[in-house]
Design an enzyme around this catalytic site. Structure first.
Site, short mmCIF file in Angstrom:
data_model
loop_
_atom_site.label_atom_id
_atom_site.label_comp_id
_atom_site.label_asym_id
_atom_site.label_seq_id
_atom_site.Cartn_x
_atom_site.Cartn_y
_atom_site.Cartn_z
N ASP A 168 0.84 -1.21 0.00
CA ASP A 168 0.00 0.00 0.00
C ASP A 168 0.87 1.26 0.00
O ASP A 168 1.98 1.24 0.54
CB ASP A 168 -0.91 -0.04 1.24
CG ASP A 168 -2.06 0.93 1.13
OD1 ASP A 168 -2.31 1.47 0.02
OD2 ASP A 168 -2.74 1.16 2.15
N ASN A 190 -10.55 -3.02 -6.23
CA ASN A 190 -9.77 -2.01 -6.97
C ASN A 190 -10.40 -1.59 -8.30
O ASN A 190 -10.02 -0.59 -8.88
CB ASN A 190 -8.33 -2.48 -7.20
CG ASN A 190 -7.47 -2.41 -5.96
OD1 ASN A 190 -6.52 -3.17 -5.80
ND2 ASN A 190 -7.77 -1.48 -5.05
C1 FPP Z 1 -1.99 0.11 -3.32
O1 FPP Z 1 -1.47 1.42 -3.23
C2 FPP Z 1 -1.40 -0.55 -4.45
C3 FPP Z 1 -2.08 -1.14 -5.47
C4 FPP Z 1 -3.55 -1.18 -5.55
C5 FPP Z 1 -1.38 -1.74 -6.57
C6 FPP Z 1 -0.20 -2.58 -6.22
C7 FPP Z 1 0.58 -2.70 -7.41
C8 FPP Z 1 1.92 -2.63 -7.50
C9 FPP Z 1 2.85 -2.55 -6.37
C10 FPP Z 1 2.50 -2.59 -8.82
C11 FPP Z 1 3.10 -3.73 -9.39
C12 FPP Z 1 2.79 -5.09 -8.99
C13 FPP Z 1 3.23 -6.12 -9.66
C14 FPP Z 1 2.96 -7.48 -9.23
C15 FPP Z 1 4.02 -5.93 -10.90
P1 FPP Z 1 -2.48 2.63 -3.38
O2 FPP Z 1 -2.54 3.02 -4.79
O3 FPP Z 1 -3.80 2.28 -2.76
O4 FPP Z 1 -1.78 3.74 -2.54
P2 FPP Z 1 -2.50 4.92 -1.74
O5 FPP Z 1 -3.21 4.27 -0.58
O6 FPP Z 1 -1.37 5.77 -1.33
O7 FPP Z 1 -3.44 5.60 -2.69
#
Ligand code: FPP
Length: 238
Positions: A16, A64
């Site tokens: 996250d 998501n």
């Molecule tokens: C949550 O952070 C993250 C995600 C929903 C996506 C996770 C994906 C990756 C780490 C990219 C690559 C993965 C692979 C397997 C290649 P957020 O966007 O919710 O962060 P925030 O809470 O700060 O908005």
């Protein structure tokens, strides 16, 4: 039944904080996801030295899809790019890759890449990397219950045989051990529908670091803290 754990066998991570990491730099959220993908590579590589045999990462949840179309499409492009670019290195580094989650809603081109990477690395014997993509714990349990009910209806399963050993065979994770440690980055103390059944006895670490800043050194610190914990699995200490 008490067990002093040295290092966790199976670590699961809720990655996250990508969006905030990018926004803090005045950049679009997708840039944070790209930085997060680079971290994934480093963390996978760090596993053998830390004694972590199984790593499960939460890449995209069933919730998501509610994000903007731009972000969802960007993430799907990123997953395809990651698989195309990393397949060879993952294979050569002896990583066995599996995907969990419901593939039905994913685009066929992505599912083909996922299937291909699973097949390509099926004989590997090193780190077991599991990527949760369109995954939700409740969705997984619901799909499992549906398959189990089907087997009962077909006469393949006796309802009296359903117990906490037989039920997990219907989960996406049926070949994996339960996680010993679940890490969530970015300071949020929630499990967000991740590995609900499997994490019943897991230790949790909620750390403030945003995922793109989660270096192998931070990972090693968290693993080190796990080694200090006393795990009792419901038993009383002697
Ligand atoms: C949550 O952070 C993250 C995600 C929903 C996506 C996770 C994906 C990756 C780490 C990219 C690559 C993965 C692979 C397997 C290649 P957020 O966007 O919710 O962060 P925030 O809470 O700060 O908005």
């Amino acid at each position: 039944m008490s067990q002093a754990a040295k290092h966790p066998h199976h670590v699961a991570i809720i990655m996250d904080g990508n969006g905030r990491w990018a926004q803090m730099r005045g950049r679009p959220r997708l840039l944070g996801h790209h930085a997060g993908a680079r971290r994934v590579k480093e963390i996978v590589r760090a596993c053998p030295d830390l004694g972590v045999r199984y790593l499960t990462i939460f890449a995209f949840s069933t919730e998501n899809w509610k994000r903007t179309q731009t972000e969802v499409a960007g993430l799907m492009r990123l997953f395809k790019r990651y698989i195309r670019r990393e397949a060879k290195a993952l294979f050569e580094e002896n990583v066995r890759v599996r995907f969990i989650g419901d593939r039905v809603r994913l685009e066929p081109a992505l599912v083909d890449l996922m299937d291909g990477l699973e097949l390509m690395t099926a004989g590997n014997t090193g780190t077991n990397l599991t990527i949760a993509l369109n995954y939700g714990g409740r969705d997984e349990v619901t799909r499992a219950a549906r398959r189990l009910a089907h087997d009962v209806a077909m006469g393949k399963l006796d309802p009296r045989a359903i117990c906490d050993e037989t039920f997990p065979r219907y989960l996406d994770t049926y070949v994996l051990p339960d996680p010993d440690l679940v890490i969530r980055t970015s300071g949020e103390a929630r499990i967000s529908n991740f590995l609900l059944w499997q994490s019943a006895y897991a230790e949790y670490e909620f750390i403030d670091t945003l995922w793109p800043d989660f270096t192998p050194a931070v990972f090693a610190q968290v693993i080190g803290r796990f080694g200090q914990r006393e795990r009792r699995f419901g038993a009383v200490m002697a």
